[in-house]
Write an enzyme that holds these catalytic residues in place. Structure first.
Site, short mmCIF file in Angstrom:
data_model
loop_
_atom_site.label_atom_id
_atom_site.label_comp_id
_atom_site.label_asym_id
_atom_site.label_seq_id
_atom_site.Cartn_x
_atom_site.Cartn_y
_atom_site.Cartn_z
N ASN A 255 50.21 68.68 60.70
CA ASN A 255 49.72 68.20 59.41
C ASN A 255 49.73 69.40 58.47
O ASN A 255 48.84 70.24 58.52
CB ASN A 255 48.31 67.63 59.59
CG ASN A 255 47.81 66.80 58.43
OD1 ASN A 255 46.65 66.44 58.40
ND2 ASN A 255 48.65 66.45 57.47
N CYS B 34 40.11 66.57 54.67
CA CYS B 34 41.20 66.58 55.66
C CYS B 34 40.77 67.48 56.80
O CYS B 34 40.55 68.68 56.62
CB CYS B 34 42.49 67.08 55.03
SG CYS B 34 43.84 67.29 56.22
N GLY B 35 40.66 66.90 58.01
CA GLY B 35 40.20 67.68 59.15
C GLY B 35 41.16 68.78 59.56
O GLY B 35 40.74 69.90 59.86
N ASN B 36 42.46 68.48 59.60
CA ASN B 36 43.44 69.51 59.93
C ASN B 36 43.53 70.54 58.82
O ASN B 36 43.70 71.74 59.06
CB ASN B 36 44.80 68.87 60.17
CG ASN B 36 44.81 67.99 61.40
OD1 ASN B 36 44.38 68.39 62.47
ND2 ASN B 36 45.30 66.77 61.26
N ASN C 141 36.47 59.76 54.01
CA ASN C 141 37.57 58.99 53.45
C ASN C 141 37.75 57.74 54.31
O ASN C 141 37.35 57.70 55.48
CB ASN C 141 38.86 59.82 53.38
CG ASN C 141 39.19 60.53 54.67
OD1 ASN C 141 38.54 60.33 55.69
ND2 ASN C 141 40.21 61.35 54.66
N HIS D 241 39.02 54.71 56.69
CA HIS D 241 39.95 54.52 57.82
C HIS D 241 39.81 53.11 58.36
O HIS D 241 38.71 52.55 58.43
CB HIS D 241 39.65 55.52 58.94
CG HIS D 241 39.90 56.94 58.55
ND1 HIS D 241 41.13 57.54 58.67
CD2 HIS D 241 39.06 57.87 58.02
CE1 HIS D 241 41.04 58.80 58.24
NE2 HIS D 241 39.81 59.01 57.83
N ASN E 132 43.47 54.87 55.03
CA ASN E 132 44.25 55.50 56.09
C ASN E 132 44.19 54.57 57.30
O ASN E 132 43.11 54.09 57.65
CB ASN E 132 43.67 56.86 56.47
CG ASN E 132 43.55 57.78 55.28
OD1 ASN E 132 44.52 58.29 54.77
ND2 ASN E 132 42.32 57.99 54.81
N GLU F 202 48.79 57.79 56.34
CA GLU F 202 47.79 58.33 55.43
C GLU F 202 48.06 57.87 54.00
O GLU F 202 49.20 57.93 53.53
CB GLU F 202 47.78 59.86 55.48
CG GLU F 202 47.27 60.43 56.79
CD GLU F 202 46.91 61.89 56.67
OE1 GLU F 202 46.03 62.22 55.84
OE2 GLU F 202 47.50 62.72 57.38
N CYS G 135 46.18 63.65 61.71
CA CYS G 135 45.11 63.43 60.72
C CYS G 135 43.78 63.68 61.42
O CYS G 135 43.41 62.93 62.34
CB CYS G 135 45.18 62.01 60.17
SG CYS G 135 43.83 61.61 59.03
N GLY G 136 43.07 64.73 61.01
CA GLY G 136 41.82 65.10 61.67
C GLY G 136 40.71 64.09 61.46
O GLY G 136 40.02 63.69 62.40
N THR G 137 40.52 63.66 60.20
CA THR G 137 39.48 62.65 59.96
C THR G 137 39.84 61.35 60.66
O THR G 137 38.96 60.63 61.14
CB THR G 137 39.29 62.40 58.46
OG1 THR G 137 40.54 62.01 57.87
CG2 THR G 137 38.75 63.63 57.75
N GLY G 138 41.15 61.05 60.72
CA GLY G 138 41.59 59.84 61.42
C GLY G 138 41.31 59.89 62.90
O GLY G 138 40.93 58.88 63.51
#
Length: 314
Positions: free
Chosen positions: A11, A71-73, A199, A201, A232, A250, A259-262
Site C-alpha cells: 500500500n 490509513c493504517g499502512n 473510515n 468499511h 471501502n 478502497e 489496507c490497514g484499516t480494512g
C-alpha cells in the site's frame, strides 16, 4: 519538492515533509504524483505536518484527490519517516489524523538488518515495523455511515452483547452493529458487516478470494447509495480461526495491495460473526498484518512492516 516513496505491504504513498514547507494544492498534487504512468506512482499522497495535539499530523489524499481520514499502512510509514529522518528519537509517538490521535510503537533495528532504501539520519538505526493502536471500532449505522433504508436493505441490526455474550466488549452495551446487511448489485445478493475504523468499511465473506472479481464488484459497493460517504469493501476468505485472506477495494483508489484499516475492520467483523479468535493474521496481496482486538480496552492493534522505496525530487 522533495519526496519519499514508501509502502506498507504494498500500500504505497508519496510522503512529503511539510513541517517546514507547505503544498499549495495537495488534492491536485495527489492526482499528479499518484499516476503510475506519468507521475511517481502511488495510492495517494501523505503530508507530514506539525501538530499542536500530537507529535505529528498525517494529512492524506487518495489517488483521485479526495481527502482521506485514516490509513493504517500509511500511518506506519509516517512513523518510519519521522524516526528515520531524525525528526524524532522517540520510539513511542502520537500522530494526529482526521479520525483521531493514534499511538505508534516503533521497532528499530540497525540499517543493515532492514529491507529497503539505505540512507539513514538517526544514528544508523531505522524502523522495521510499527504497532499502531487504531482505536475503537464504530458500529452505529449513522456513524459508519450506512443508510438502513427500510425496503431497500434486508439488514440486521443486533445488540453486540447478544451476538457474543461470552465476554463483555468493554463498550456501551446498548450499541448496535449492522450484520447481514443485504444488498442487491447487478441482480446478485450480497451480505456484509459494516464497521468504521475512522473510515467506512463493508466486509463481505466469500468462499474463495484469489479469483474473486473485486474490480467488478468493488466499484458497485463504493458508489452505492447505501453509503453516503462511499465505502471501502473487504472481500474475505476465512482460512481458519487464526488466519484470513483479504482483498480490498478502497474508495478513491480502487483495488490496492493492502489496507490497514480494512484489515482491522475485517478482524472485528470476523469476531462479531464468530469466525475467528481475537488475534489473527490477515493476508493481503502485499503481505501479512497481525491484528488484535483487545475487547477489554475496546481497541484494535495492528502490527506490520513499513518500507522506504526511494527518495527524489518532483
Amino acid at each position: 519538492m522533495k519526496f519519499t516513496k514508501m509502502h506498507g505491504i504494498g500500500n504505497d504513498y508519496v510522503y512529503v515533509n511539510c513541517t517546514e514547507n507547505e503544498i499549495d494544492d495537495p488534492s491536485a498534487l495527489a492526482v499528479k504524483v499518484s499516476d503510475r504512468h506519468f507521475g511517481i506512482g502511488s495510492d495517494g499522497l501523505i503530508l507530514i505536518r506539525k501538530s499542536d495535539k500530537a507529535d505529528f499530523m498525517m494529512d492524506m489524499y487518495n489517488a483521485d484527490g479526495s481527502r482521506g481520514k485514516m490509513c493504517g499502512n500509511g500511518i506506519r510509514c509516517v512513523g518510519k519517516y519521522v524516526y528515520d529522518h531524525g525528526l524524532t528519537d522517540k520510539k513511542i509517538i502520537t500522530v494526529e489524523t482526521l479520525s483521531g490521535i493514534k499511538t505508534l510503537n516503533l521497532t528499530i533495528k540497525p540499517v543493515d538488518e532492514v529491507e529497503g532504501y539505505k540512507e539513514v539520519h538517526n544514528n544508523g538505526y531505522v524502523v522495521s515495523q510499527v504497532t499502531v493502536n487504531m482505536g475503537a471500532p464504530v458500529f452505529e449505522p449513522e456513524k459508519v455511515p450506512v443508510l438502513m433504508s427500510e425496503g431497500y436493505v434486508a439488514g440486521k441490526i443486533s445488540n453486540i452483547l447478544e451476538i457474543n455474550p461470552i465476554k463483555n466488549f468493554g463498550i456501551n452495551p446498548e450499541e448496535k452493529v449492522v450484520l447481514g446487511m443485504g444488498i442487491i448489485l447487478d441482480r446478485e445478493y450480497y451480505s456484509g458487516t459494516c464497521v468504521s475504523m475512522g473510515n467506512p468499511h463493508c466486509i463481505v465473506f466469500v468462499d474463495r478470494v484469489d479469483d474473486y472479481p473485486v474490480d467488478k464488484i468493488g466499484p458497485m459497493f463504493e458508489t452505492n447509495r447505501l453509503f453516503p460517504d462511499r465505502v471501502n469493501t473487504e472481500f474475505v476468505e476465512v482460512v481458519d480461526e487464526t488466519h484470513v485472506k483479504m482483498r480490498v477495494w478502497e474508495r478513491g483508489s480502487g483495488e490496492t495491495m493492502a489496507c490497514g484499516t480494512g484489515a482491522c475492520a475485517t478482524v472485528v467483523a470476523c469476531i462479531l460473526n464468530k469466525k475467528t479468535q481475537d488475534e489473527i493474521t490477515v493476508s493481503l496481496l502485499g503481505g501479512d498484518l497481525r491484528i488484535r482486538w483487545d475487547r477489554d480496552q475496546n481497541a484494535v492493534f495492528m502490527t506490520g512492516p513499513a518500507t522506504t522505496v526511494f527518495e527524489g525530487e518532483y
